[in-house]
Design a protein around this motif. Structure first.
Motif, mmCIF file in Angstrom:
data_model
loop_
_atom_site.group_PDB
_atom_site.id
_atom_site.type_symbol
_atom_site.label_atom_id
_atom_site.label_comp_id
_atom_site.label_asym_id
_atom_site.label_seq_id
_atom_site.Cartn_x
_atom_site.Cartn_y
_atom_site.Cartn_z
ATOM 1 N N LEU A 147 0.826 -1.210 0.000
ATOM 2 C CA LEU A 147 0.000 0.000 0.000
ATOM 3 C C LEU A 147 0.859 1.259 0.000
ATOM 4 O O LEU A 147 0.581 2.225 -0.725
ATOM 5 C CB LEU A 147 -0.916 -0.003 1.219
ATOM 6 N N ILE A 148 1.914 1.262 0.812
ATOM 7 C CA ILE A 148 2.798 2.433 0.870
ATOM 8 C C ILE A 148 3.493 2.638 -0.470
ATOM 9 O O ILE A 148 3.613 3.775 -0.959
ATOM 10 C CB ILE A 148 3.819 2.274 2.009
ATOM 11 N N ALA A 149 3.940 1.544 -1.089
ATOM 12 C CA ALA A 149 4.623 1.655 -2.378
ATOM 13 C C ALA A 149 3.694 2.229 -3.443
ATOM 14 O O ALA A 149 4.088 3.114 -4.231
ATOM 15 C CB ALA A 149 5.157 0.294 -2.813
ATOM 16 N N VAL A 150 2.465 1.748 -3.503
ATOM 17 C CA VAL A 150 1.529 2.244 -4.512
ATOM 18 C C VAL A 150 1.093 3.667 -4.184
ATOM 19 O O VAL A 150 0.942 4.506 -5.086
ATOM 20 C CB VAL A 150 0.319 1.296 -4.638
ATOM 21 N N ALA A 151 0.886 3.972 -2.916
ATOM 22 C CA ALA A 151 0.531 5.340 -2.537
ATOM 23 C C ALA A 151 1.650 6.314 -2.907
ATOM 24 O O ALA A 151 1.377 7.451 -3.329
ATOM 25 C CB ALA A 151 0.236 5.414 -1.037
ATOM 26 N N THR A 152 2.893 5.872 -2.775
ATOM 27 C CA THR A 152 4.032 6.710 -3.172
ATOM 28 C C THR A 152 4.067 6.862 -4.687
ATOM 29 O O THR A 152 4.238 7.969 -5.217
ATOM 30 C CB THR A 152 5.340 6.089 -2.665
ATOM 31 N N ARG A 153 3.887 5.773 -5.386
ATOM 32 C CA ARG A 153 3.882 5.797 -6.858
ATOM 33 C C ARG A 153 2.774 6.703 -7.392
ATOM 34 O O ARG A 153 2.969 7.449 -8.353
ATOM 35 C CB ARG A 153 3.698 4.372 -7.376
ATOM 36 N N ASP A 154 1.605 6.621 -6.780
ATOM 37 C CA ASP A 154 0.423 7.344 -7.269
ATOM 38 C C ASP A 154 0.056 8.511 -6.363
ATOM 39 O O ASP A 154 -1.113 8.856 -6.223
ATOM 40 C CB ASP A 154 -0.755 6.378 -7.385
ATOM 41 N N ARG A 155 1.075 9.125 -5.806
ATOM 42 C CA ARG A 155 0.843 10.268 -4.912
ATOM 43 C C ARG A 155 0.032 11.360 -5.595
ATOM 44 O O ARG A 155 -0.822 12.008 -4.986
ATOM 45 C CB ARG A 155 2.185 10.828 -4.454
ATOM 46 N N ASP A 156 0.285 11.585 -6.887
ATOM 47 C CA ASP A 156 -0.330 12.688 -7.611
ATOM 48 C C ASP A 156 -1.400 12.232 -8.612
ATOM 49 O O ASP A 156 -1.890 13.048 -9.401
ATOM 50 C CB ASP A 156 0.742 13.482 -8.363
ATOM 51 N N VAL A 157 -1.748 10.965 -8.591
ATOM 52 C CA VAL A 157 -2.719 10.436 -9.553
ATOM 53 C C VAL A 157 -4.127 10.755 -9.080
ATOM 54 O O VAL A 157 -4.555 10.311 -8.012
ATOM 55 C CB VAL A 157 -2.529 8.913 -9.737
#
Length: 502
Positions: free
Chosen positions: A143-153
């Motif tokens: 979850l943290i990895a995807v939230a970081t990846r998609d911070r601005d999505v």
């Protein structure tokens, strides 16, 4: 015939009792708890020898017999014959046959099946909790990895099933992350209760022998002994705490699972799962069925229901040693853990694989006027209006844009100018370009830079905190594993040492 039946039922065990109670319990013990019972025998023996309750010769004879039994008896191959009450008595009989009744009978000094039962059940529960926590940490990391990846999505956030406001996928996942962190903390707190040894309580009140409860607790990998001896055999809060926490975890995970299924529907379409997770229809070739979300939903519900059943079994039971809290109830709980592990692994995989579809998000944001709240806010900040008046102007604009099936940033300025002049009696200061920038979803997110908001800087700080929490969970798990490994190594070393002391 009648006399034969009376005679048959005057001898233990009654055939029906044997098949409905004793055999299932024996099979459960040999399947789930044989290793824990072996460890309890070994740790108790070490303590008896070290305290002088048994002399070196007695300890050596028992230690050698326990070693031989471990080599020669395969619990999985045993079949219940009805000639002993349960698995404990089967193993005690084996010990006596190898050492003689006098020596073999001494291992049970200063203990009872009461403290033994709760001890092997706790020993069986701890690794299952650890496995669940490890899977939770993997999900948290994903979850943290995807939230970081998609911070601005950008995504559309929904309330009451309707488009509400834009936010980012990273911000949405952050909400799930925070709940998961609290769920992990609840399970860790429950594990700390499980991690207290009941050994030495004996039946109820400890013993007149000079036992060392702390030593046995250490050798078995517990953090400490549970203090009150009555509590050792009567309290079931280690069980209810664990399954209450597990039930809450999967109740909470079920809610974003519902969102993901809704988001992946054809009409919404803001979440896309790749083909590796999609099943096709047997008759409709156009269908893409994101069925992992259905499996996640029903497995999470099964886990929640099974966990709740364990807790419910404890309702209205006496505060004493009783079978309600023992093996068969724990085995039902193990089913909850097994189903829960499937949920955690599948959820981690689907979250890591899923992608937000920016085109569908843009269409849905445009059609729904989801940024209109910022227009009301902006009128307060830039034009000095009350929020209620700003809200009324924004509502007029939204109605006009929706009626023309338009796009708020490109089609809304004319309606805005008309509504502003109607309510305020003058023209607004903003031109069309400023209006379009102000009602854009990017601006909506950027100005929400308060603590907990979706703006990049505050979300970055939140993500740093989530990573720190994950690191703390990992460190704690490593420390517990190291302590338990050290204890297991010492126990494995002490038995051969005792065996050679004859």
């Amino acid at each position: 015939m009648g006399s034969l039946q009376v005679n048959d039922r005057s001898r233990f065990p009654d055939p029906v009792y044997r098949e409905t109670v004793l055999k299932p319990l024996f099979d459960g013990a040999r399947h789930f708890h044989a290793e824990a019972l072996r460890r309890i025998d070994r740790a108790h023996l070490v303590m008896l020898v070290e305290t002088g309750i048994l002399d070196a010769g007695q300890g050596a004879a028992i230690a050698r017999a326990l070693q031989a039994m471990e080599r020669e008896i395969d619990p999985a191959a045993l079949a219940y014959g009805g000639d002993v009450e349960d698995y404990f008595f089967y193993m005690e009989r084996e010990l006596k046959q190898r050492t003689g009744a006098d020596i073999g009978g001494r291992l049970h000094t200063a203990r009872s099946r009461n403290d033994i039962d709760h001890c092997f059940l706790k020993l069986g529960l701890k690794p299952r909790i650890d496995g669940l926590l490890a899977a939770c940490r993997r999900l948290l990391a994903g979850l943290i990895a995807v939230a970081t990846r998609d911070r601005d999505v950008l995504i559309v956030a929904y309330t009451h099933g309707q488009p509400a406001q834009p936010t980012t996928y990273g911000h949405y996942l952050g909400a799930i992350i925070e709940v998961l962190i609290r769920d992990i903390e609840r399970i860790e707190a429950a594990r700390a209760i499980v991690d207290l040894s009941p050994m030495g309580a004996a039946a109820i009140t400890t013993s007149g022998f000079p036992i060392d409860r702390h030593r046995v607790a250490w050798l078995l990998g517990f953090a400490a002994p549970l203090q009150n001896a009555y509590s050792c055999i009567a309290a079931t809060d280690y069980l209810t705490s664990t399954y209450s926490a597990i039930g809450l975890l999967f109740l909470h995970l079920g809610r974003p699972i519902q969102d993901f299924q809704f988001w992946s529907s054809f009409e919404v379409g803001q979440l896309y799962l790749p083909n590796a997770f999609v099943q096709i229809s047997s008759i409709m070739p156009q269908k893409r069925n994101p069925v992992p979300f259905e499996h996640l939903r029903h497995l999470a519900s099964q886990t929640c229901g099974r966990a709740r059943a364990v807790v419910d079994v404890m309702h209205n039971t006496p505060f004493t040693d009783m079978t309600d809290s023992e093996a068969e109830t724990h085995e039902m709980g193990y089913q909850a853990v097994d189903a829960g592990l499937r949920v955690l692994d599948l959820m981690t995989a689907t979250i890591e694989a899923g992608r937000i579809d920016p085109d569908r998000v843009a269409v849905n944001l445009s059609r729904s006027c989801a940024t209109i709240t910022e227009l009301a806010d902006w009128l307060v900040r830039s034009e000095g209006l009350s929020f209620r008046l700003g809200h009324e102007i924004a509502a007029d604009v939204a109605r006009a844009v929706v009626a023309m099936a338009g796009d708020l940033p490109t089609d809304g300025f004319s309606a805005f100018k008309t509504a502003f002049e109607h309510h305020v009696g003058r023209s607004p200061a903003a031109n069309a370009a400023e209006f379009a920038r102000m009602v854009s979803p990017e601006h909506f997110v950027a100005v929400r830079d308060r603590f907990g908001g979706p703006a990049p800087a505050v979300l970055d700080r939140a993500l740093d905190g989530y990573r720190a929490a994950l690191a703390g969970f990992e460190t704690k798990a490593q420390q517990i594993a190291a302590r338990e490994a050290q204890a297991a190594a010492e126990l494995d070393r002490r038995i051969p040492e005792i065996a050679e002391c004859a």
